[in-house]
Enzyme design. Structure first.
Site, PDB file in Angstrom:
ATOM      1  N   THR A  31      -4.471  -8.021  10.655  1.00  0.00           N
ATOM      2  CA  THR A  31      -5.246  -7.376   9.585  1.00  0.00           C
ATOM      3  C   THR A  31      -6.693  -7.855   9.656  1.00  0.00           C
ATOM      4  OG1 THR A  31      -5.505  -7.063   7.190  1.00  0.00           O
ATOM      5  CG2 THR A  31      -4.424  -9.108   7.887  1.00  0.00           C
ATOM      6  N   HIS A  85       0.819  -1.220   0.000  1.00  0.00           N
ATOM      7  CA  HIS A  85       0.000   0.000   0.000  1.00  0.00           C
ATOM      8  C   HIS A  85       0.852   1.269   0.000  1.00  0.00           C
ATOM      9  CE1 HIS A  85      -3.850  -2.204   1.617  1.00  0.00           C
ATOM     10  NE2 HIS A  85      -3.592  -2.467   0.358  1.00  0.00           N
TER      11      HIS A  85
HETATM   12  P1  OAD Z   1      -7.657  -2.636  10.224  1.00  0.00           P
HETATM   13  O1  OAD Z   1      -7.734  -1.443  11.104  1.00  0.00           O
HETATM   14  O2  OAD Z   1      -8.792  -2.882   9.297  1.00  0.00           O
HETATM   15  O3  OAD Z   1      -7.529  -3.948  11.120  1.00  0.00           O
HETATM   16  C1  OAD Z   1      -6.592  -4.020  12.147  1.00  0.00           C
HETATM   17  C2  OAD Z   1      -6.625  -5.446  12.695  1.00  0.00           C
HETATM   18  O4  OAD Z   1      -5.601  -5.554  13.686  1.00  0.00           O
HETATM   19  C3  OAD Z   1      -7.936  -5.842  13.374  1.00  0.00           C
HETATM   20  O5  OAD Z   1      -8.347  -7.109  12.863  1.00  0.00           O
HETATM   21  C4  OAD Z   1      -7.584  -5.928  14.867  1.00  0.00           C
HETATM   22  O6  OAD Z   1      -8.309  -6.964  15.532  1.00  0.00           O
HETATM   23  C5  OAD Z   1      -6.106  -6.270  14.795  1.00  0.00           C
HETATM   24  N1  OAD Z   1      -5.326  -5.805  15.951  1.00  0.00           N
HETATM   25  C6  OAD Z   1      -5.437  -4.644  16.639  1.00  0.00           C
HETATM   26  N2  OAD Z   1      -4.516  -4.556  17.609  1.00  0.00           N
HETATM   27  C7  OAD Z   1      -3.785  -5.705  17.533  1.00  0.00           C
HETATM   28  C8  OAD Z   1      -2.664  -6.222  18.273  1.00  0.00           C
HETATM   29  N3  OAD Z   1      -2.124  -5.540  19.266  1.00  0.00           N
HETATM   30  N4  OAD Z   1      -2.185  -7.434  17.908  1.00  0.00           N
HETATM   31  C9  OAD Z   1      -2.732  -8.140  16.891  1.00  0.00           C
HETATM   32  N5  OAD Z   1      -3.770  -7.694  16.153  1.00  0.00           N
HETATM   33  C10 OAD Z   1      -4.289  -6.501  16.471  1.00  0.00           C
HETATM   34  O7  OAD Z   1      -6.250  -2.559   9.473  1.00  0.00           O
HETATM   35  P2  OAD Z   1      -5.769  -3.326   8.161  1.00  0.00           P
HETATM   36  O8  OAD Z   1      -6.400  -4.677   8.061  1.00  0.00           O
HETATM   37  O9  OAD Z   1      -4.297  -3.239   8.127  1.00  0.00           O
HETATM   38  O10 OAD Z   1      -5.370   0.837   3.363  1.00  0.00           O
HETATM   39  O11 OAD Z   1      -6.373  -2.395   7.046  1.00  0.00           O
HETATM   40  C11 OAD Z   1      -6.125  -2.685   5.700  1.00  0.00           C
HETATM   41  C12 OAD Z   1      -6.064  -1.423   4.899  1.00  0.00           C
HETATM   42  O12 OAD Z   1      -7.246  -0.661   5.123  1.00  0.00           O
HETATM   43  C13 OAD Z   1      -4.945  -0.468   5.301  1.00  0.00           C
HETATM   44  O13 OAD Z   1      -3.706  -0.805   4.709  1.00  0.00           O
HETATM   45  C14 OAD Z   1      -5.447   0.854   4.803  1.00  0.00           C
HETATM   46  C15 OAD Z   1      -6.874   0.739   5.299  1.00  0.00           C
HETATM   47  O14 OAD Z   1      -7.829   1.496   4.678  1.00  0.00           O
HETATM   48  C16 OAD Z   1      -5.278   1.995   2.687  1.00  0.00           C
HETATM   49  O15 OAD Z   1      -5.273   3.085   3.225  1.00  0.00           O
HETATM   50  C17 OAD Z   1      -5.167   1.789   1.210  1.00  0.00           C
END
Ligand code: OAD
Length: 234
Positions: A171, A104
């Site tokens: 994620t 990204h």
């Molecule tokens: P999200 O905010 O959608 O998800 C974060 C995930 O991390 C969730 O499933 C939480 O349960 C988990 N989580 C939180 N704290 C944690 C911890 N301490 N240990 C383990 N897991 C934990 O973020 P992404 O899936 O990365 O894209 O989002 C994907 C994309 O959506 C990003 O790259 C961004 C966003 O819009 C763009 O901006 C293009």
């Protein structure tokens, strides 16, 4: 040939103090995606979009890699491992990870919309800044916005087809194409592991789910995959 593909998301950096997107208190609670993370938003209000990413860059620069970044850095230095991140921070790289694919994009890079030149960014970007190569005031952060193609997809797709292990870490599995990686890896016969704070599976295609904070679950999983670190390599 790639044996292990790791996909990371915002949860990996949460314990370094960087906000995730969709958790309670996440970035998309305060900001509408269509205001800050699309090409149309940038055309409409580049100052606002620059402000949003300048703030993300400042926070990422003051954050420190955590134990999960360091464990994945150790894993990445093994042959046959590919680490792909959706995160735009550089905490994996600063932890010493090798060959990380920032699918990204990255906060520490800019790109000129006029000539395509990519360049390193440490401070803020502004609408009037000239491109270091062509001089045009057309700079944007090198971030993949919604509606744009993630970076290095061919390499990732090839690796997913040969991987015997696929791990999705921190994620939510809501943004494609990354959310579809488990389907490709599972279809190619890989053992698919999900590591997340949340005990609910994002997809039934994962064979195993490890629940808990990344700073404890990821080092334990890496130890299981490649053996414990020699002292001095943590
Ligand atoms: P999200 O905010 O959608 O998800 C974060 C995930 O991390 C969730 O499933 C939480 O349960 C988990 N989580 C939180 N704290 C944690 C911890 N301490 N240990 C383990 N897991 C934990 O973020 P992404 O899936 O990365 O894209 O989002 C994907 C994309 O959506 C990003 O790259 C961004 C966003 O819009 C763009 O901006 C293009």
């Amino acid at each position: 040939m790639i044996d292990i593909v790791v996909l990371t998301g915002a949860g990996l950096s949460a314990e370094s103090g960087l906000r995730t997107f969709r958790d309670s208190g996440g970035l998309w609670e305060d900001h509408a995606v269509e205001d800050v993370a699309t090409p149309a938003a940038f055309r409409r209000n580049p100052d606002l979009v620059h402000r949003f990413y300048n703030e993300r860059r400042r926070q990422a620069r003051s954050a420190q890699p955590n134990a999960a970044h360091r464990a994945l850095a150790r894993l990445s230095r093994q042959p046959g491992v590919l680490v792909v991140t959706q995160n735009v921070d550089d905490l994996l790289d600063r932890a010493g990870a090798q060959g990380v694919i920032h699918m990204h994009g990255a906060l520490n890079r800019g790109i000129c919309a006029a000539c395509g030149n990519r360049f390193a960014v440490t401070g803020d970007l502004a609408t009037a800044d000239p491109c270091p190569a062509c001089g045009a005031a057309a700079l944007r952060p090198d971030i993949v916005w919604f509606g744009e193609m993630p970076q290095q997809m061919e390499l990732i797709m090839g690796a997913l087809q040969t991987a015997r292990t696929f791990a999705a870490i921190g994620t939510s599995g809501q943004v494609y194409p990354a959310a579809g990686f488990v389907e490709i890896a599972n279809g190619s016969g890989a053992d698919c592991v999900e590591i997340n704070l949340d005990p609910h599976r994002s997809s039934p295609l994962f064979h195993r789910h490890i629940a808990g904070p990344a700073t404890t679950t990821v080092p334990a999983w890496v130890d299981e995959v490649i053996g414990p670190a020699a002292s001095g390599d943590r």
